[in-house]
Motif scaffolding. Structure first.
Motif, mmCIF file in Angstrom:
data_model
loop_
_atom_site.group_PDB
_atom_site.id
_atom_site.type_symbol
_atom_site.label_atom_id
_atom_site.label_comp_id
_atom_site.label_asym_id
_atom_site.label_seq_id
_atom_site.Cartn_x
_atom_site.Cartn_y
_atom_site.Cartn_z
ATOM 1 N N GLU A 133 0.811 -1.218 0.000
ATOM 2 C CA GLU A 133 0.000 0.000 0.000
ATOM 3 C C GLU A 133 0.843 1.267 0.000
ATOM 4 O OE1 GLU A 133 -2.433 -0.595 3.404
ATOM 5 O OE2 GLU A 133 -3.591 -2.220 2.488
ATOM 6 N N GLU A 381 -7.457 -6.769 -0.011
ATOM 7 C CA GLU A 381 -6.518 -5.650 -0.085
ATOM 8 C C GLU A 381 -6.470 -5.022 -1.477
ATOM 9 O OE1 GLU A 381 -5.057 -4.466 2.587
ATOM 10 O OE2 GLU A 381 -6.010 -6.015 3.801
ATOM 11 N N GLU A 383 -8.936 -2.675 -4.041
ATOM 12 C CA GLU A 383 -10.175 -1.924 -4.204
ATOM 13 C C GLU A 383 -10.126 -1.065 -5.459
ATOM 14 O OE1 GLU A 383 -11.095 -1.297 0.575
ATOM 15 O OE2 GLU A 383 -10.121 0.310 -0.581
ATOM 16 N N THR A 398 -6.223 -0.049 -6.483
ATOM 17 C CA THR A 398 -5.179 0.017 -5.465
ATOM 18 C C THR A 398 -3.794 -0.052 -6.103
ATOM 19 O OG1 THR A 398 -6.621 -1.058 -3.855
ATOM 20 C CG2 THR A 398 -4.260 -1.100 -3.403
#
Length: 451
Positions: A133, A381, A383, A398
């Motif tokens: 991320e 995890e 999106e 993401t």
């Protein structure tokens, strides 16, 4: 077109050279779905390589068996083969916790008292996300280039696993990149040097590397996007094990020959290890070995992997029971790609992809877009954020850049820069309750993740 001097049997498993050439001409000259493609086949009748198209949209040099391409995620099967080879030597254990091979300052995430192992990474069942991320590329056209080891360590140390380790398959470039990093650390060398020593040298693969090395640049085909426009090559300094390798059809056929008939190969036992460990994958009855996708069973079983970067698509597959294998390399990143060509050559019952139809955007009242704005969760995890800016609607997955989407009708939208579509599911009030992403021949549903 190039082909080997090996004798070709009249009872070949594969279509004729002329038929393979026809498929490539159709894909490139008629459908405009690539600039250059090279296909290699291997079976009892020997090795055949067929090519069509050019190095680049503005570089009319024909591609051939010695032309280099980025092979993207096919790199992963080289990473897992190194893992199995090192385990066979006793240098590393398949069930070693990843943390054992990282600096003590890195705190690998755990859950329910269980640690992530090297096998968890190699089977995409670690619980780690597809991408970290904290990956925020300065250049979306070369998205992995500036992601550092320090950033990876920081992400791992702070990350909380969303589910039990080993409980679910989730394809993870982070996980496989981490595996390559760990193996290189254990061997005390770079990822590229480790793959060269353990895999490429034994197989005489002299034109495969983890960077566009100087000796290869004169043979490196330009990459192109789905509009057939040139794009940058990708650099993966930290997550090299996930997709850094470049190769040629001739080199990859050395690899295919080992896969099909490893009896005399020094990698025979390592290959067997990568295929003997099985966990469920996320598509139908598919399984995952160490790195490999295993589809079907018995005589019809196909073991394969594909790859895609900003400017290239690739496919590698073999059928153990029939003793045949295929590699297909394209210098263009289109939806059609080359997966269907590879599957069709392995088994003619697998159809070739239909040519994409031209999509026409219509104009909608921008107020309709407000019903769709929100977050949609494809995976724990991963999106897609839908946002509106003025009269435009945008989607951002993401770890990726924001892309405008265009309406075909009131609920179905498409992207112009990649061949993907989004259909919104709406409730009685017209507000979206979820969406379906149509891409790579699959439909992935994503419920709305916010009230």
């Amino acid at each position: 077109m190039t082909f080997s001097t090996a004798a070709v049997s009249s009872s070949s498993h594969f279509p004729s050279i002329a038929e393979i050439k026809r498929i490539l001409v159709e894909r490139i000259d008629v459908q405009r779905q690539s600039v250059g493609i090279v296909v290699g086949t291997f079976g009892p009748e020997g090795r055949v390589i067929v090519s069509h198209g050019n190095f680049g949209a503005y570089y009319a040099r024909p591609v051939d068996a010695d032309t280099a391409f980025e092979i993207g995620s096919i790199t992963k099967v080289f990473t897992t083969l190194v893992l199995a080879e090192m385990a066979g030597r006793g240098e590393i254990g398949l069930d070693d916790p990843v943390a054992m091979h990282l600096p003590a300052t890195v705190h690998m995430p755990t859950r329910a008292g269980r640690e992530i192992t090297l096998t968890d990474l190699a089977t995409h069942t670690s619980g780690l996300p597809r991408l970290p991320e904290n990956m925020a590329p300065a250049d979306d056209d070369n998205p992995y280039a500036d992601y550092s080891v320090e950033q990876m360590y920081a992400f791992l140390s702070a990350y909380e696993l969303p589910r039990d380790i080993g409980s679910q398959y989730e394809y993870s470039n982070l996980g496989m990149g981490l595996l390559g990093h760990v193996l290189a650390r254990r061997a005390g060398t770079s990822y590229g040097a480790l793959v060269r020593e353990r895999i490429l040298a034994p197989l005489n693969m002299r034109s495969t590397a983890d960077t566009p090395a100087v000796y290869m640049k004169s043979r490196l085909a330009n990459g192109h996007d789905d509009q057939l426009m040139p794009v940058l090559n990708w650099d993966l300094p930290t997550l090299a094990g996930a997709g850094a390798l470049l190769s040629t059809a001739d080199d990859m056929m050395n690899f295919v020959e080992m896969l099909v008939d490893a009896r005399t190969s020094p990698l025979r036992e390592a290959l067997a290890t990568t295929l003997s460990i099985r966990r469920p994958a996320d598509a139908g009855d598919d399984e995952t070995g160490l790195g490999w996708v295993i589809s079907g069973s018995g005589d019809d079983q196909i073991i394969w992997h594909n790859g895609g970067t900003g400017g290239y698509r690739s496919y590698l597959g073999f059928m153990p029971a029939k003793g045949v294998g295929v590699v297909a390399l394209s210098n263009t990143s289109t939806e059609a790609g080359v997966d269907d060509i590879g599957r069709h050559l392995l088994d003619s019952r697998n159809p070739l992809a239909e040519p994409p139809r031209e999509r026409v955007a219509i104009t909608l009242d921008p107020a309709i877009y407000d019903r769709y704005v929100g977050i949609y969760r494809l995976a724990p995890e991963f999106e897609i954020a839908i946002t509106r800016e003025g009269a435009g609607l945008f989607a951002q997955a993401t770890g990726q850049g924001r892309l405008e989407i265009f309406a075909e009708n009131e609920t179905r939208f498409f992207l112009k820069v990649v061949n993907a579509q989004i259909t919104f599911d709406v409730g009685a009030d017209g507000r979206a309750t979820g969406l379906t992403l149509h891409q790579n021949g699959t439909d992935q549903k994503a419920p709305r993740a916010e009230a």
